[in-house]
Scaffold this motif. Structure first.
Motif, PDB file in Angstrom:
ATOM      1  N   MET A  85      57.025 -33.395 101.855  1.00  0.00           N
ATOM      2  CA  MET A  85      56.940 -32.050 102.404  1.00  0.00           C
ATOM      3  C   MET A  85      56.409 -31.055 101.373  1.00  0.00           C
ATOM      4  SD  MET A  85      57.668 -32.387 105.524  1.00  0.00           S
ATOM      5  CE  MET A  85      56.921 -34.020 105.394  1.00  0.00           C
ATOM      6  N   TYR A  86      56.626 -31.328 100.084  1.00  0.00           N
ATOM      7  CA  TYR A  86      56.014 -30.482  99.052  1.00  0.00           C
ATOM      8  C   TYR A  86      54.493 -30.620  99.085  1.00  0.00           C
ATOM      9  CZ  TYR A  86      60.700 -29.974  97.074  1.00  0.00           C
ATOM     10  OH  TYR A  86      62.034 -29.686  96.879  1.00  0.00           O
ATOM     11  N   PHE A  87      54.025 -31.843  99.278  1.00  0.00           N
ATOM     12  CA  PHE A  87      52.579 -32.051  99.406  1.00  0.00           C
ATOM     13  C   PHE A  87      52.046 -31.363 100.658  1.00  0.00           C
ATOM     14  CE2 PHE A  87      53.256 -35.729  96.522  1.00  0.00           C
ATOM     15  CZ  PHE A  87      52.247 -35.464  95.618  1.00  0.00           C
ATOM     16  N   LEU A  88      52.820 -31.403 101.733  1.00  0.00           N
ATOM     17  CA  LEU A  88      52.408 -30.732 102.964  1.00  0.00           C
ATOM     18  C   LEU A  88      52.298 -29.224 102.745  1.00  0.00           C
ATOM     19  CD1 LEU A  88      53.684 -31.471 106.522  1.00  0.00           C
ATOM     20  CD2 LEU A  88      53.643 -29.127 105.710  1.00  0.00           C
ATOM     21  N   ALA A  89      53.299 -28.637 102.087  1.00  0.00           N
ATOM     22  CA  ALA A  89      53.247 -27.200 101.799  1.00  0.00           C
ATOM     23  C   ALA A  89      52.055 -26.863 100.910  1.00  0.00           C
ATOM     24  CB  ALA A  89      54.554 -26.757 101.139  1.00  0.00           C
ATOM     25  N   ALA A  90      51.797 -27.705  99.915  1.00  0.00           N
ATOM     26  CA  ALA A  90      50.660 -27.479  99.028  1.00  0.00           C
ATOM     27  C   ALA A  90      49.350 -27.504  99.803  1.00  0.00           C
ATOM     28  CB  ALA A  90      50.639 -28.532  97.919  1.00  0.00           C
ATOM     29  N   ALA A  91      49.242 -28.410 100.777  1.00  0.00           N
ATOM     30  CA  ALA A  91      48.021 -28.495 101.583  1.00  0.00           C
ATOM     31  C   ALA A  91      47.815 -27.220 102.392  1.00  0.00           C
ATOM     32  CB  ALA A  91      48.093 -29.705 102.509  1.00  0.00           C
ATOM     33  N   TRP A  92      48.911 -26.694 102.968  1.00  0.00           N
ATOM     34  CA  TRP A  92      48.777 -25.459 103.743  1.00  0.00           C
ATOM     35  C   TRP A  92      48.439 -24.276 102.845  1.00  0.00           C
ATOM     36  CZ3 TRP A  92      47.622 -24.244 108.378  1.00  0.00           C
ATOM     37  CH2 TRP A  92      47.958 -25.082 109.438  1.00  0.00           C
ATOM     38  N   TYR A  93      49.022 -24.221 101.651  1.00  0.00           N
ATOM     39  CA  TYR A  93      48.664 -23.138 100.715  1.00  0.00           C
ATOM     40  C   TYR A  93      47.191 -23.225 100.337  1.00  0.00           C
ATOM     41  CZ  TYR A  93      53.495 -21.641  99.983  1.00  0.00           C
ATOM     42  OH  TYR A  93      54.759 -21.132 100.155  1.00  0.00           O
ATOM     43  N   LEU A  94      46.683 -24.434 100.135  1.00  0.00           N
ATOM     44  CA  LEU A  94      45.267 -24.609  99.802  1.00  0.00           C
ATOM     45  C   LEU A  94      44.376 -24.147 100.948  1.00  0.00           C
ATOM     46  CD1 LEU A  94      45.267 -28.072  97.976  1.00  0.00           C
ATOM     47  CD2 LEU A  94      44.664 -25.852  96.982  1.00  0.00           C
ATOM     48  N   ILE A  95      44.760 -24.450 102.180  1.00  0.00           N
ATOM     49  CA  ILE A  95      43.967 -24.026 103.338  1.00  0.00           C
ATOM     50  C   ILE A  95      43.925 -22.506 103.424  1.00  0.00           C
ATOM     51  CG2 ILE A  95      43.899 -23.994 105.859  1.00  0.00           C
ATOM     52  CD1 ILE A  95      45.055 -26.844 105.792  1.00  0.00           C
ATOM     53  N   MET A  96      45.077 -21.863 103.289  1.00  0.00           N
ATOM     54  CA  MET A  96      45.128 -20.404 103.414  1.00  0.00           C
ATOM     55  C   MET A  96      44.388 -19.709 102.282  1.00  0.00           C
ATOM     56  SD  MET A  96      48.957 -19.629 104.920  1.00  0.00           S
ATOM     57  CE  MET A  96      49.855 -20.634 103.729  1.00  0.00           C
ATOM     58  N   THR A  97      44.551 -20.201 101.060  1.00  0.00           N
ATOM     59  CA  THR A  97      43.845 -19.577  99.931  1.00  0.00           C
ATOM     60  C   THR A  97      42.338 -19.790 100.036  1.00  0.00           C
ATOM     61  OG1 THR A  97      44.278 -21.585  98.613  1.00  0.00           O
ATOM     62  CG2 THR A  97      45.783 -19.719  98.340  1.00  0.00           C
ATOM     63  N   SER A  98      41.914 -20.916 100.601  1.00  0.00           N
ATOM     64  CA  SER A  98      40.484 -21.163 100.781  1.00  0.00           C
ATOM     65  C   SER A  98      39.885 -20.168 101.775  1.00  0.00           C
ATOM     66  CB  SER A  98      40.243 -22.596 101.259  1.00  0.00           C
ATOM     67  OG  SER A  98      40.708 -23.533 100.313  1.00  0.00           O
ATOM     68  N   VAL A  99      40.603 -19.924 102.870  1.00  0.00           N
ATOM     69  CA  VAL A  99      40.128 -18.956 103.855  1.00  0.00           C
ATOM     70  C   VAL A  99      40.065 -17.555 103.242  1.00  0.00           C
ATOM     71  CG1 VAL A  99      40.661 -17.837 106.053  1.00  0.00           C
ATOM     72  CG2 VAL A  99      40.959 -20.303 105.806  1.00  0.00           C
ATOM     73  N   LEU A 100      41.074 -17.188 102.467  1.00  0.00           N
ATOM     74  CA  LEU A 100      41.077 -15.885 101.814  1.00  0.00           C
ATOM     75  C   LEU A 100      39.957 -15.772 100.793  1.00  0.00           C
ATOM     76  CD1 LEU A 100      44.911 -15.278 101.292  1.00  0.00           C
ATOM     77  CD2 LEU A 100      43.404 -14.191 102.959  1.00  0.00           C
ATOM     78  N   SER A 101      39.633 -16.863 100.123  1.00  0.00           N
ATOM     79  CA  SER A 101      38.550 -16.845  99.135  1.00  0.00           C
ATOM     80  C   SER A 101      37.211 -16.569  99.810  1.00  0.00           C
ATOM     81  CB  SER A 101      38.498 -18.173  98.376  1.00  0.00           C
ATOM     82  OG  SER A 101      39.689 -18.394  97.656  1.00  0.00           O
ATOM     83  N   VAL A 102      37.007 -17.157 100.996  1.00  0.00           N
ATOM     84  CA  VAL A 102      35.768 -16.891 101.740  1.00  0.00           C
ATOM     85  C   VAL A 102      35.701 -15.416 102.140  1.00  0.00           C
ATOM     86  CG1 VAL A 102      34.491 -17.417 103.848  1.00  0.00           C
ATOM     87  CG2 VAL A 102      35.595 -19.258 102.564  1.00  0.00           C
ATOM     88  N   GLY A 103      36.816 -14.886 102.622  1.00  0.00           N
ATOM     89  CA  GLY A 103      36.838 -13.466 102.971  1.00  0.00           C
ATOM     90  C   GLY A 103      36.579 -12.572 101.773  1.00  0.00           C
TER      91      GLY A 103
END
Length: 310
Positions: free
Chosen positions: A254-272
């Motif tokens: 579940m830590y890996f799962l949380a890390a994956a979601w943080y990576l997805i959200m930060t990637s979207v914010l980086s594009v913005g």
């Protein structure tokens, strides 16, 4: 009289009897060795994770779980509200810091000094336990209650994250305001504009080019910092992932799962952040840098034209 062609350039063909120079590119063997070592290390790390005692199948099973999605939503909401508090507070503190009033400037300096000098986690615990100092909140006829009931986990998270962020945003905004030439302010005052109108119409729009890039970094950092509020009983992505991990017997997964979601959200914010920086760079650059999609289209067009020519 012989006419001289002044437009003629140097001939491509070498003089008669001269030997053509053959350019031999320099071989960088160190780059090849470094690339091989990097690829070998990468494969070793991937193999170590693949051979580890981790149940990778548990991650897709809970990736879109209702609790995880609720945690993602709360994390984004907390990030937006905390950054809103931080940006508004940062602008006010930056203006106070640049004020010629020594009292106002000193108050802003002390605020920035305190909140930048103490860890965020410590500030969260301080807000959560201020009931030892203020037994209850008394706003006369509007609101009156005990501190423990007033300081909810959400309010604690907003105050701890937002007020801490305001100290950092104050320095970012101050740097942006100072980056605008003083002649702009003098010219605006000469035209009869007030100090507030000069800030809104002249200084702040130009300062945004300097303010936006570090602010984007602060937004991404805030998104990750929200994981600390689990310590004050506020449930967000990391807290939900912990709870699922304890109940399912797969805490590490579940830590890996949380890390994956943080990576997805930060990637979207980086594009913005990229497009926002590009928007505010319009007045400073004659030609804007191409977007990633424009670069892809350019490479595809070049490849297709070469293929047709061949």
């Amino acid at each position: 009289m012989t006419d001289i062609d002044k437009t003629a350039g140097p001939k491509d063909t070498p003089p008669a009897g001269a030997e053509a120079i053959k350019a031999i590119p320099v071989r960088h063997y160190g780059r090849y060795v470094t690339a091989v070592i990097a690829i070998a290390v990468l494969f070793a790390i991937i193999n170590a994770f693949a051979q580890g005692k981790i149940n990778w199948h548990a991650i897709p099973d809970y990736f879109f779980d209702d609790r995880i999605m609720t945690g993602v939503g709360k994390t984004l909401l907390l990030t937006v509200l905390s950054m809103l508090i931080g940006i508004v507070g940062g602008i006010i503190l930056a203006v106070m810091r640049l004020s010629k009033n020594p009292v106002t400037s000193a108050i802003a300096w002390f605020y920035i000094w305190f909140f930048r000098g103490t860890p965020v986690l410590v500030q969260l615990f301080l807000w959560f336990n201020l009931g030892l100092v203020f037994e209850y909140i008394n706003l006369m006829p509007i609101y009156k209650d005990y501190w423990s009931s007033f300081m909810t986990p959400l309010l604690t998270a907003l105050l701890g994250l937002g007020l801490n962020e305001a100290a950092y945003m104050a320095e970012i905004c101050r740097a942006g305001l100072l980056a605008v030439d003083e002649g702009q302010t003098e010219a605006a005052h000469a035209l009869g504009m007030s100090h507030g109108k000069t800030l809104r119409r002249v200084v702040i729009p130009q300062a945004m080019r300097v303010i936006v890039p570090p602010t984007g970094n602060e937004v991404i950092n805030m998104l990750k910092t929200t994981s600390l509020v689990a310590q004050v009983q506020f449930s967000e992505l990391f807290r939900y992932a912990q709870d699922i991990g304890q109940n399912s017997g797969a805490p590490v997964e579940m830590y890996f799962l949380a890390a994956a979601w943080y990576l997805i959200m930060t990637s979207v914010l980086s594009v913005g952040q990229y497009y926002l920086e590009r928007y505010y760079a319009r007045g400073s650059s004659r030609t804007l840098p191409p977007t990633p999609w424009q670069k892809v289209k350019k490479h595809l067009t070049t490849f297709s034209s070469r293929k047709v020519t061949a």
